[in-house]
Write a protein that holds these residues in place. Structure first.
Motif, PDB file in Angstrom:
ATOM      1  N   LEU A 145       0.833  -1.198   0.000  1.00 31.73           N
ATOM      2  CA  LEU A 145       0.000   0.000   0.000  1.00 31.73           C
ATOM      3  C   LEU A 145       0.872   1.254   0.000  1.00 31.73           C
ATOM      4  O   LEU A 145       0.514   2.267  -0.631  1.00 31.73           O
ATOM      5  CB  LEU A 145      -0.937  -0.008   1.211  1.00 31.73           C
ATOM      6  CG  LEU A 145      -2.068   1.024   1.208  1.00 31.73           C
ATOM      7  CD1 LEU A 145      -2.907   0.919  -0.064  1.00 31.73           C
ATOM      8  CD2 LEU A 145      -2.953   0.849   2.446  1.00 31.73           C
ATOM      9  N   VAL A 146       2.007   1.200   0.700  1.00 31.21           N
ATOM     10  CA  VAL A 146       2.942   2.329   0.655  1.00 31.21           C
ATOM     11  C   VAL A 146       3.363   2.597  -0.785  1.00 31.21           C
ATOM     12  O   VAL A 146       3.374   3.752  -1.248  1.00 31.21           O
ATOM     13  CB  VAL A 146       4.176   2.059   1.541  1.00 31.21           C
ATOM     14  CG1 VAL A 146       5.255   3.122   1.288  1.00 31.21           C
ATOM     15  CG2 VAL A 146       3.795   2.058   3.012  1.00 31.21           C
ATOM     16  N   THR A 147       3.698   1.538  -1.511  1.00 32.04           N
ATOM     17  CA  THR A 147       4.120   1.699  -2.910  1.00 32.04           C
ATOM     18  C   THR A 147       3.011   2.307  -3.759  1.00 32.04           C
ATOM     19  O   THR A 147       3.246   3.228  -4.563  1.00 32.04           O
ATOM     20  CB  THR A 147       4.541   0.339  -3.489  1.00 32.04           C
ATOM     21  OG1 THR A 147       5.641  -0.177  -2.729  1.00 32.04           O
ATOM     22  CG2 THR A 147       4.956   0.473  -4.947  1.00 32.04           C
TER      23      THR A 147
ATOM     24  N   ALA B 275       2.114  11.556  -5.687  1.00 28.21           N
ATOM     25  CA  ALA B 275       2.905  12.394  -6.591  1.00 28.21           C
ATOM     26  C   ALA B 275       2.111  12.862  -7.803  1.00 28.21           C
ATOM     27  O   ALA B 275       2.614  13.658  -8.601  1.00 28.21           O
ATOM     28  CB  ALA B 275       4.146  11.623  -7.047  1.00 28.21           C
ATOM     29  N   SER B 276       0.881  12.398  -7.946  1.00 23.88           N
ATOM     30  CA  SER B 276       0.083  12.765  -9.115  1.00 23.88           C
ATOM     31  C   SER B 276      -0.809  13.962  -8.809  1.00 23.88           C
ATOM     32  O   SER B 276      -1.100  14.269  -7.657  1.00 23.88           O
ATOM     33  CB  SER B 276      -0.768  11.578  -9.565  1.00 23.88           C
ATOM     34  OG  SER B 276      -1.789  11.306  -8.624  1.00 23.88           O
TER      35      SER B 276
ATOM     36  N   GLY C 138       4.391   9.323   1.793  1.00 32.62           N
ATOM     37  CA  GLY C 138       4.785  10.708   1.559  1.00 32.62           C
ATOM     38  C   GLY C 138       6.285  10.908   1.622  1.00 32.62           C
ATOM     39  O   GLY C 138       6.851  11.713   0.876  1.00 32.62           O
ATOM     40  N   VAL C 139       6.950  10.164   2.513  1.00 35.97           N
ATOM     41  CA  VAL C 139       8.404  10.235   2.587  1.00 35.97           C
ATOM     42  C   VAL C 139       9.031   9.590   1.353  1.00 35.97           C
ATOM     43  O   VAL C 139      10.018  10.085   0.797  1.00 35.97           O
ATOM     44  CB  VAL C 139       8.909   9.544   3.875  1.00 35.97           C
ATOM     45  CG1 VAL C 139      10.430   9.390   3.854  1.00 35.97           C
ATOM     46  CG2 VAL C 139       8.474  10.341   5.109  1.00 35.97           C
ATOM     47  N   ALA C 140       8.442   8.493   0.901  1.00 31.31           N
ATOM     48  CA  ALA C 140       8.999   7.772  -0.256  1.00 31.31           C
ATOM     49  C   ALA C 140       8.779   8.522  -1.567  1.00 31.31           C
ATOM     50  O   ALA C 140       9.556   8.360  -2.516  1.00 31.31           O
ATOM     51  CB  ALA C 140       8.368   6.386  -0.353  1.00 31.31           C
TER      52      ALA C 140
END
Length: 375
Positions: A296-298, A305-306, A327-329
């Motif tokens: 889910l993080v991915t 970012a969209s 958000g960090v990734a």
């Protein structure tokens, strides 16, 4: 008559503070942005009113009959109780600005996001244990954030005075607070610090201090919080510590060296393994805290970012901590900032930051703190 007038002067000051507190509580209770903190306000009302009532009763007991012709002794007693009243006022002033940051058009949206991240991390182990957690912490933004991820529970510099140590002790027993960096206003992914900060409080409220100290000695507070944040937000916890500590000296008494901290957060260090084995009611810390959902993080990393993301499944307990990890990734930029501030406040199930303690416990706390403040 002179003694009576002096007593009435101090009683009027106590009544004025009670009116100020009542007006503040009523105004905040009516605003949606404070809905998560309704139980906080119940605790503050009971405790602060109790302290004011105790001071008022002591003031009314100052009579010329008791002190005789020596009005100076009566005045001195009123002065002592005025100092007790000042401590209560300073305690109120310790909390009010931290809540009121939510009224600020700049800080308010960031704290709406921060509240959900803290709530997500805070409830997690209590959910597994089937317990209702304590009242829960109060996040706030601190312009003096010291680049060390530790709860700031000391009195602000602007309020320092001889009684600050007492004010800080009283605050510690009431509602814990979590300091977050002010720069999160522009870079909201920095709210990930909340996972580490919450870990400090969880260790204490799960009564794991002794066990954690047996594992890590003087490093226990930081090692536990590092492990907890790794479980809450995954590799984002390592990014946070690496960024905060880069180029800074390490206080080796309370902090492991940076390379070892990063190994601990990566859960590859023996200290991390030992922390994961700590148990509460038969539940290992590893199962109490769970682990962040990497898939889910991915998915959310790309969505954040969209410009027009589709983000669902936000009502779960894990949603806010998963989203801040994403958000960090995500590559930093305006879209991530905008989407984090839009979606984080919608995360999590209905409810408050924690749960209201039993009324009897709050009254007992009020009585205990009143005895502490009376001179």
């Amino acid at each position: 008559m002179r003694v009576q007038a002096r007593v009435e002067r101090s009683v009027a000051a106590a009544d004025l503070l009670r009116e100020e507190l009542a007006a503040w509580l009523a105004a905040r209770a009516a605003k949606p942005g404070f809905a998560r903190f309704g139980h906080h306000f119940e605790v503050l009302e009971t405790v602060l009113y109790g302290m004011l009532s105790g001071i008022r009763a002591k003031l009314l007991a100052v009579t010329a009959a008791d002190f005789g012709p020596d009005s100076g002794a009566a005045y001195a007693r009123c002065h002592e109780l005025d100092q007790s009243l000042l401590t209560v006022k300073r305690l109120f002033e310790w909390y009010a600005p931290k809540y009121d940051q939510r009224l600020d058009p700049v800080r308010g949206p960031v704290l709406a996001a921060a509240d959900e991240i803290v709530r997500s991390c805070w409830w997690q182990p209590f959910d597994v244990l089937g317990r209702r957690p304590p009242a829960g912490p109060l996040p706030y933004l601190d312009p003096l954030f010291d680049a060390f991820a530790t709860p700031r529970r000391e009195v602000p510099r602007a309020l320092r005075a001889p009684d600050d140590a007492l004010v800080a002790e009283l605050a510690d027993e009431l509602i814990p607070v979590i300091s977050l960096p002010d720069w999160a206003v522009r870079e909201p992914w920095w709210l990930v610090v909340a996972a580490h900060e919450t870990g400090h409080l969880v260790m204490h409220d799960l009564d794991l201090v002794y066990e954690a100290t047996a594992v890590a000695g003087d490093w226990a507070d930081e090692v536990f919080a590092d492990v907890y944040s790794a479980l809450m937000v995954g590799s984002a916890a390592g990014w946070m510590v690496g960024e905060l500590m880069h180029g800074l000296p390490v206080d080796g008494l309370y902090y492991p060296p940076l390379d070892r901290r990063l190994a601990i957060i990566g859960l590859s260090d023996p200290l991390a393994s030992a922390m994961l084995e700590l148990t509460v009611d038969g539940h290992r810390l590893a199962s109490l805290a769970g682990a962040v959902d990497g898939r889910l993080v991915t998915a959310w990393t790309a969505a954040l970012a969209s410009d027009d993301p589709t983000i669902t499944k936000v009502r779960s307990r894990e949603a806010a901590r998963t989203m801040i990890a994403a958000g960090v990734a995500a590559p930093p930029g305006p879209a991530v900032r905008r989407n984090l501030l839009a979606y984080l406040p919608t995360c999590g199930p209905p409810g408050t930051m924690g749960s209201a303690p039993p009324a009897g416990d709050v009254r007992a706390l009020a009585d205990r703190l009143t005895r502490r403040v009376l001179r």
